[in-house]
Design a protein around this motif. Structure first.
Motif, PDB file in Angstrom:
ATOM      1  N   VAL A   1       6.317  45.833 -79.053  1.00 27.56           N
ATOM      2  CA  VAL A   1       5.415  45.812 -77.898  1.00 27.56           C
ATOM      3  C   VAL A   1       4.078  45.279 -78.384  1.00 27.56           C
ATOM      4  O   VAL A   1       3.581  45.708 -79.426  1.00 27.56           O
ATOM      5  N   GLN A   2       3.487  44.341 -77.648  1.00 20.83           N
ATOM      6  CA  GLN A   2       2.219  43.768 -78.105  1.00 20.83           C
ATOM      7  C   GLN A   2       1.024  44.307 -77.311  1.00 20.83           C
ATOM      8  O   GLN A   2       1.062  44.387 -76.075  1.00 20.83           O
ATOM      9  N   PRO A   3      -0.051  44.700 -78.024  1.00 21.17           N
ATOM     10  CA  PRO A   3      -1.267  45.153 -77.348  1.00 21.17           C
ATOM     11  C   PRO A   3      -1.794  44.128 -76.352  1.00 21.17           C
ATOM     12  O   PRO A   3      -2.357  44.502 -75.319  1.00 21.17           O
TER      13      PRO A   3
ATOM     14  N   PRO B   1      -4.962  49.973 -79.842  1.00 19.91           N
ATOM     15  CA  PRO B   1      -5.621  49.033 -80.770  1.00 19.91           C
ATOM     16  C   PRO B   1      -5.246  49.260 -82.224  1.00 19.91           C
ATOM     17  O   PRO B   1      -5.376  48.346 -83.048  1.00 19.91           O
ATOM     18  N   PHE B   2      -4.795  50.477 -82.552  1.00 18.76           N
ATOM     19  CA  PHE B   2      -4.416  50.780 -83.933  1.00 18.76           C
ATOM     20  C   PHE B   2      -2.917  51.002 -84.081  1.00 18.76           C
ATOM     21  O   PHE B   2      -2.458  51.561 -85.080  1.00 18.76           O
TER      22      PHE B   2
ATOM     23  N   ASN C   1      -5.742  43.070 -83.721  1.00 18.74           N
ATOM     24  CA  ASN C   1      -4.312  42.845 -83.964  1.00 18.74           C
ATOM     25  C   ASN C   1      -3.610  42.733 -82.614  1.00 18.74           C
ATOM     26  O   ASN C   1      -3.094  43.709 -82.084  1.00 18.74           O
ATOM     27  N   PRO C   2      -3.573  41.530 -82.031  1.00 17.27           N
ATOM     28  CA  PRO C   2      -3.085  41.388 -80.659  1.00 17.27           C
ATOM     29  C   PRO C   2      -1.577  41.292 -80.514  1.00 17.27           C
ATOM     30  O   PRO C   2      -1.040  41.528 -79.447  1.00 17.27           O
ATOM     31  N   THR C   3      -0.897  40.913 -81.579  1.00 17.60           N
ATOM     32  CA  THR C   3       0.509  40.573 -81.467  1.00 17.60           C
ATOM     33  C   THR C   3       1.407  41.795 -81.593  1.00 17.60           C
ATOM     34  O   THR C   3       0.938  42.908 -81.885  1.00 17.60           O
TER      35      THR C   3
ATOM     36  N   ASN D   1      -3.461  39.271 -87.586  1.00 22.33           N
ATOM     37  CA  ASN D   1      -4.888  39.607 -87.509  1.00 22.33           C
ATOM     38  C   ASN D   1      -5.560  38.438 -86.804  1.00 22.33           C
ATOM     39  O   ASN D   1      -5.558  37.317 -87.328  1.00 22.33           O
ATOM     40  N   SER D   2      -6.103  38.683 -85.633  1.00 22.38           N
ATOM     41  CA  SER D   2      -6.678  37.565 -84.875  1.00 22.38           C
ATOM     42  C   SER D   2      -7.858  36.962 -85.635  1.00 22.38           C
ATOM     43  O   SER D   2      -8.567  37.660 -86.372  1.00 22.38           O
ATOM     44  N   ARG D   3      -8.028  35.660 -85.461  1.00 22.02           N
ATOM     45  CA  ARG D   3      -9.134  34.967 -86.119  1.00 22.02           C
ATOM     46  C   ARG D   3      -9.998  34.296 -85.065  1.00 22.02           C
ATOM     47  O   ARG D   3      -9.475  33.601 -84.177  1.00 22.02           O
TER      48      ARG D   3
END
Length: 494
Positions: free
Chosen positions: A397-399, A433-434, A364-366, A481-483
């Motif tokens: 805030v984005q990871p 990350p979570f 979950n990068p965004t 959710n990154s793909r």
């Protein structure tokens, strides 16, 4: 007659009426844009001019899946606080984490989280109402304690051992044919089986299915694709999603959804109201059968996608860096020689490998958007800059930015587990990350345990020895959710 009169008022009957409507719309839009540029409470916040006028630019980049990279570049250009739409601000300053996500429960989730409701039900993840969530999370939270996960780790280890056996078969086939193996599918099958076996008391059976086409894949992929619309207004999201469901569903998606629905329906309807399973706890708390099934399907999706992505990435890195693989295997062998009953959490290098994998895989990068409370928010950045955000401003805030910050993680694109053996407070704080705070992923302990047990299993077995990545890098689409591009993370055994 009333309807005819309404038509007369709405539909122009002459060129003059048409001109009046066009003029009114033009003046209205001009006034709105003028307000956003010159009078908006966010006008003092730096950022691209287009972002002050409209959200469409950022919606477009969210849709195509490069908004995380774009926002990261905007921070490098404009600073730690940057406006990304007329009512939304992205923050890269680590001091914003506590007030936004943790202090007094953090800010409420932004309205766009409603786009992740399932079948008309608000899930533990998607609901914005803390009271609504509290009833459900309180019921199932004990299942995610580390003590209970350790006690039930047999279900996770059984799935991990089955995965190793399946991976060994695929590795042998790869050596004979020189064909690559898609470890992403295998990792997903592990994730769904381990989570279901532990939480529901029944394995989904993903590892037993064909490695190329697990029946849950299309269901998971469809929900991942929904993430491209995550930040859209809910009315627009529903319009697009309902159109897709009505006209553009593939047979594969229908069959996959029915498979997951049938599994969830079975585990819920065969369950008793008890403390032994996830669904049993929800039913015991008074949650309906229908909603309990939805909560189970939401957990199946999140657990399969995120943990599958993370574990496949870990396998890819261990194959790419055989020295790291060897060091980890030596640590495991030494621990087992000294104490066969050792706790997996005592393996410091294994913990470091998993942490580094989570830092770089970023399922979950965004940004995790939150809404500023009614009293507004005064924020002082790390560099001393002061900002005021009015009520209902969306902040996040984005990871992606925190995890790749070279000031905190030197050489951020490199996989260096050893950095975690002497982690700084800044590393611990910026590693999210979570998510963070009261609304961080409820299953984070379970996901971490799955990664620890599965990584130990494949390294201890040595099945990754001789494996090489089929490509030099893993490309990801940066949706909520990154793909993985191509839906493949491939290894080849020489």
């Amino acid at each position: 007659m009333a309807f005819a009169r309404l038509i007369e008022l709405v539909v122009p009957t002459s060129a003059t009426d048409t001109y009046s409507i066009i003029t009114s719309v033009t003046l209205g839009l001009t006034g709105l844009l003028a307000y956003r540029v010159f009078l908006s409470p966010l006008r003092q916040i730096p950022g691209p001019f287009i972002c002050r006028m409209t959200s469409l630019w950022m919606y477009y980049h969210s849709y195509i899946g490069d908004d995380c990279s774009l926002i990261d570049e905007l921070h490098k250009k404009y600073g730690p606080v940057v406006v990304i739409s007329p009512r939304e601000v992205s923050i890269s300053d680590r001091t914003a984490l506590m007030p936004i996500y943790s202090d007094k429960g953090g800010f409420i989730k932004a309205p766009c989280y409603s786009n992740f409701d399932i079948e008309g039900h608000k899930t533990i993840f998607s609901t914005r109402d803390p009271a609504h969530r509290a009833v459900r999370s309180k019921a199932v939270l004990p299942m995610f304690s580390m003590a209970n996960i350790r006690a039930g780790s047999g279900a996770i280890e059984t799935s991990a051992n089955k995965l190793v056996a399946k991976l060994r078969e695929e590795a042998l086939r790869s050596r004979k044919t020189c064909r690559s193996v898609n470890v992403l599918n295998l990792a997903r099958s592990l994730a769904i089986d381990a989570a279901c076996a532990y939480l529901f008391g029944k394995s989904y059976g993903g590892i037993d299915e064909d490695v190329e086409s697990m029946t849950a894949n299309a269901f998971v992929d469809a929900l991942v694709a929904v993430g491209r619309l995550f930040f859209m207004p809910t009315w627009f999201f529903l319009l697009i999603e309902e159109t897709r469901l009505k006209y553009f569903l593939t047979k594969e998606e229908v069959d996959s959804t029915e498979s997951v629905h049938g599994f969830a329906d079975q585990v819920v309807r065969e369950s008793e109201k008890s403390d032994l399973t996830y669904q049993g706890r929800l039913l015991k708390a008074g949650i309906s059968l229908e909603e309990t099934e939805v909560q189970c399907k939401d957990l199946i999706f999140a657990g399969t996608d995120s943990t599958g992505n993370n574990f496949a990435t870990l396998c890819w890195f261990l194959a790419k860096y055989p020295d790291i693989h060897k060091r980890l295997r030596d640590e495991i062998a030494e621990a087992e020689a000294n104490d066969p009953n050792y706790l997996i959490t005592t393996l410091r290098y294994l913990d470091a490998v998993v942490r580094e994998g989570l830092r770089l895989s970023m399922a979950n990068p965004t940004r995790f958007p939150r809404e500023v409370p009614p009293q507004g928010w005064n924020f002082t950045a790390f560099n001393g800059q002061q900002f005021h955000f009015p009520a209902k401003t969306v902040v996040g805030v984005q990871p992606f930015t925190l995890h790749l910050n070279p000031e905190v993680f030197p050489e951020p694109l490199l996989f260096k587990p050893e950095r975690w053996l002497d982690a700084t407070p800044e590393m611990q704080r910026d590693w999210i990350p979570f998510g963070q705070g009261a609304r961080q992923c409820i299953a984070r302990n379970l996901a971490t345990a799955e990664l620890l047990y599965a990584t130990r299993a494949v390294v201890r077995d040595g099945v990754l020895e001789g494996a090489k990545p089929a490509k030099d890098e893993i490309e990801r689409i940066q949706w909520f959710n990154s793909r993985v591009v191509g839906d493949k993370i491939e290894l080849i055994w020489a």
